[in-house]
Design an enzyme around this catalytic site. Sequence first.
Site, PDB file in Angstrom:
ATOM      1  N   LYS A   1      -8.602  -7.524 -15.635  1.00 14.18           N
ATOM      2  CA  LYS A   1      -9.444  -6.373 -15.293  1.00 14.18           C
ATOM      3  C   LYS A   1     -10.469  -6.249 -16.407  1.00 14.18           C
ATOM      4  CE  LYS A   1      -9.609  -1.397 -15.046  1.00 14.18           C
ATOM      5  NZ  LYS A   1      -8.891  -0.117 -15.013  1.00 14.18           N
TER       6      LYS A   1
ATOM      7  N   ASN B   1      -4.423   5.742 -12.539  1.00 16.64           N
ATOM      8  CA  ASN B   1      -3.537   5.896 -13.686  1.00 16.64           C
ATOM      9  C   ASN B   1      -3.354   7.374 -14.035  1.00 16.64           C
ATOM     10  OD1 ASN B   1      -3.061   4.068 -16.802  1.00 16.64           O
ATOM     11  ND2 ASN B   1      -2.104   5.934 -16.147  1.00 16.64           N
TER      12      ASN B   1
END
Lengths: 65, 257
Positions: free
Chosen positions: B95, B205
């Site tokens: 990522k 998240n």
Amino acid sequence: MRIFVNGDQREIEPESLAVALSALGYGGKKIATAVNGRFVAAAARPALKLAEGDKIEVVAPMQGG
Amino acid sequence: MAFYGVELSSRLLLGTARYPSPAVLGEAVKASGAEVVTVSVRRESGAGRAGQAFWSFVQETGLRVLPNTAGCHTVKEAVTTAHMARELFDTKWIKLEVIRDDDTLQPDIFGLVEAARVLSEDGFEVFPYTTEDLVVADRLVEAGCRVLMPWGAPIGSARGLNNVYGLRALRAHFPDIPLVVDAGLGVPSHASAAMELGYDAVLLNTAVAEAGDPVAMARAFALAIEAGRLAYAAQPMEPRDMAVPSTPTFGKAALGD
């Protein structure tokens, strides 16, 4: 010989990155390394001779988003 | 849905940071049904054990990991971090974050494209954290990215989808590239809205980790993502300006004077 490990100054004998890591307590740990901003693969650590003033980064797995 | 040839059934990718405890993280991951969790790399001392403990946790979950380059501000930093992550986690997935602005954590799209090119040429499978800018997305695909991850809003802001028009345009422009809304979501309806736009997945998240009950919130997001995807596949009706009676007018009793 003076080197920096994760920003902290350390005195070590002139040696390879692999030997230095072992002496610094990283033996057997899940880590990755860079020296002076460049990635050093685990397989390359024994052959990499450290020099005065080298900046070593040692990282481990950590939580992330 | 597949990322770089890897088939996944869950459309929720979950971050592992900021949970109240490792136990809550573990329960939240289970409740989310996620098959991919994001992870990072950070400095560890010779005496430190945090990284080793986290690595044991990751191994126990058996889940696929997506390491990030969070906090990197230059191409060099991001590329070096990606190499360290590849060795640590034994994955080609990365990522890719190259941040420019510290207030918004907005990516440096110029550095991002350059780092994506360098890493793709080196065999990485890059998941770029980007804006919803169409031309940047095009450059990222040109650089070798086969997944795009535009932000919904600044990381950790819980603002939802700031630019629905831009996200919709991106979906229309890249029908065959998996698109993941990454960052800025706060509540499950935000995730559902992303899925209703036809996005392939959502990466979360903070919205889960900082909820009062992260485990329940993980489940709520999973349900919303599934609902949004079902709704997209069911082809929602188009909005219109004027009312249309849902009850038929034909056959209504004539009761006036």
